[in-house]
Motif scaffolding. Structure first.
Motif, PDB file in Angstrom:
ATOM      1  N   ARG A 195       0.164   3.580   7.983  1.00 41.49           N
ATOM      2  CA  ARG A 195      -0.702   4.473   7.219  1.00 41.49           C
ATOM      3  C   ARG A 195      -0.612   4.242   5.719  1.00 41.49           C
ATOM      4  N   ALA A 196       0.294   3.375   5.279  1.00 39.09           N
ATOM      5  CA  ALA A 196       0.515   3.197   3.844  1.00 39.09           C
ATOM      6  C   ALA A 196      -0.751   2.808   3.081  1.00 39.09           C
ATOM      7  N   PRO A 197      -1.550   1.838   3.534  1.00 39.26           N
ATOM      8  CA  PRO A 197      -2.766   1.497   2.776  1.00 39.26           C
ATOM      9  C   PRO A 197      -3.729   2.671   2.642  1.00 39.26           C
ATOM     10  N   ALA A 214       3.369   0.675  -3.152  1.00 41.95           N
ATOM     11  CA  ALA A 214       4.180   0.970  -1.968  1.00 41.95           C
ATOM     12  C   ALA A 214       5.220  -0.132  -1.824  1.00 41.95           C
ATOM     13  N   THR A 215       6.482   0.219  -1.952  1.00 40.31           N
ATOM     14  CA  THR A 215       7.544  -0.771  -1.826  1.00 40.31           C
ATOM     15  C   THR A 215       7.943  -0.909  -0.357  1.00 40.31           C
ATOM     16  N   SER A 221       6.185  -5.709  -1.838  1.00 38.03           N
ATOM     17  CA  SER A 221       5.510  -4.456  -2.172  1.00 38.03           C
ATOM     18  C   SER A 221       4.006  -4.654  -2.066  1.00 38.03           C
ATOM     19  N   TYR A 222       3.286  -3.539  -2.138  1.00 36.60           N
ATOM     20  CA  TYR A 222       1.825  -3.554  -2.055  1.00 36.60           C
ATOM     21  C   TYR A 222       1.270  -2.772  -3.236  1.00 36.60           C
ATOM     22  N   LEU A 223       0.282  -3.338  -3.873  1.00 36.79           N
ATOM     23  CA  LEU A 223      -0.271  -2.805  -5.108  1.00 36.79           C
ATOM     24  C   LEU A 223      -1.744  -2.497  -4.929  1.00 36.79           C
ATOM     25  N   LEU A 224      -2.151  -1.305  -5.343  1.00 39.74           N
ATOM     26  CA  LEU A 224      -3.560  -0.923  -5.291  1.00 39.74           C
ATOM     27  C   LEU A 224      -3.916  -0.245  -6.608  1.00 39.74           C
ATOM     28  N   THR A 225      -4.988  -0.717  -7.241  1.00 38.65           N
ATOM     29  CA  THR A 225      -5.442  -0.147  -8.501  1.00 38.65           C
ATOM     30  C   THR A 225      -6.853   0.400  -8.341  1.00 38.65           C
ATOM     31  N   ARG A 226      -7.214   1.297  -9.232  1.00 37.48           N
ATOM     32  CA  ARG A 226      -8.506   1.962  -9.133  1.00 37.48           C
ATOM     33  C   ARG A 226      -9.672   0.980  -9.229  1.00 37.48           C
TER      34      ARG A 226
END
Length: 300
Positions: A195-197, A214-215, A221-226
């Motif tokens: 469910r992390a994404p 999200a580490t 890790s996973y990176l999401l930007t606006r």
């Protein structure tokens, strides 16, 4: 008397205490009346203390604010911060200083038993924290209960704020307020799993954050930007420069590496790479004692 800087790179609020480290062969621990373990050790720090110490080790001007007890545990926290050259100001809590017991297995994985002793009515006075917030380039809030009451003042001052939700699964209301009121949000993917994404997208959609990280430990890790699309970008883990001893403090070190990059004006993906380097370095010594310096972080 040490002269205080006219401007703080980071004001860290909340989250100090002492960790008791118990080393075990494997997790979970077998059910038994007695389990033989190696030497049990005490390490002052915890999440807010570790972020403040890590940021100072990177040469940033840092002030750390917290509520602690007038007790032996609080004295250990003060001593550790002083050795790390961290400016520390405390409100005395009648409940005493927080503690945790962390079981650490042979691979460095841990299981933490956290002593959340702060009473619901504990508050940090505005006249105590406002003068420091006014001098801040960035504020990092630990998810202790009393820190949530600083958000209105932080927003009024227009200072960017980050937080680490740790093992948030997306359901706890306690962490949700921090998630939706921070500009930069970190959390561990361990509890959220697949469910992390979706959780990262939810934080960006419903809150004020522009960046969510999200580490995932050894998986990176996973990176999401606006403005970076709907799918999180994977950032590879960094190779530790020495054998892994203890993962305590690795997430806090990731945060400090990321914040260093952010304050330098680097792109989020580069900030995450610096976080990975700092997090890997932290795993090479026991009890959050491996604080990476600027030269090691930047590879210079």
């Amino acid at each position: 008397m040490v002269q205080q800087p006219t401007e703080y790179d980071i004001v860290v609020v909340g989250g100090s205490g002492v960790d008791t480290i118990v080393r075990v062969d494997a997790l979970p621990v077998p059910l038994a009346d007695s389990v033989m373990v190696g030497p049990i050790q005490e390490w002052p720090g915890q999440t807010g203390g570790n972020v403040a110490l890590g940021a100072r080790a990177l040469g940033l001007d840092v002030v750390f604010l917290d509520c602690v007890g007038d007790d032996w545990t609080g004295a250990q926290v003060r001593e550790r911060l002083a050795k790390g050259d961290v400016e520390f100001h405390a409100v005395i809590s009648p409940a005493g200083t927080r503690r945790a017991v962390n079981l650490v297995d042979a691979t460095g994985r841990r299981m933490s038993f956290y002593d959340a002793r702060d009473p619901e009515e504990l508050r940090m006075p505005r006249e105590f924290y406002l003068p420091r917030l006014r001098r801040a380039r960035h504020v990092h809030l630990s998810i202790t209960h009393f820190t949530r009451f600083l958000y209105d003042d932080i927003e009024a001052l227009g200072v960017p704020v980050s937080t680490d939700l740790h093992d948030w699964d997306g359901r706890s209301d306690h962490q949700r307020e921090f998630a939706l009121r921070s500009d930069l949000v970190f959390f561990s993917a361990a509890a959220a799993g697949e469910r992390a994404p979706a959780l990262m997208r939810e934080v960006l959609r419903e809150g004020r954050a522009t960046t969510v990280v999200a580490t995932a430990g050894a998986e990176g890790s996973y990176l999401l930007t606006r403005d970076g699309g709907d799918e999180p970008v994977h950032i590879a883990a960094a190779a530790p420069p020495a054998p892994v001893v203890d993962s305590n403090g690795a997430g806090d070190a990731f945060v400090t590496g990321f914040l260093y990059g952010r304050l330098e004006g680097r792109e989020p993906s580069e900030c995450a790479r610096l976080g990975a380097v700092a997090g890997a370095f932290a795993c090479t010594a026991p009890g959050s004692t491996a604080m990476i310096g600027r030269a090691e972080l930047l590879g210079t």
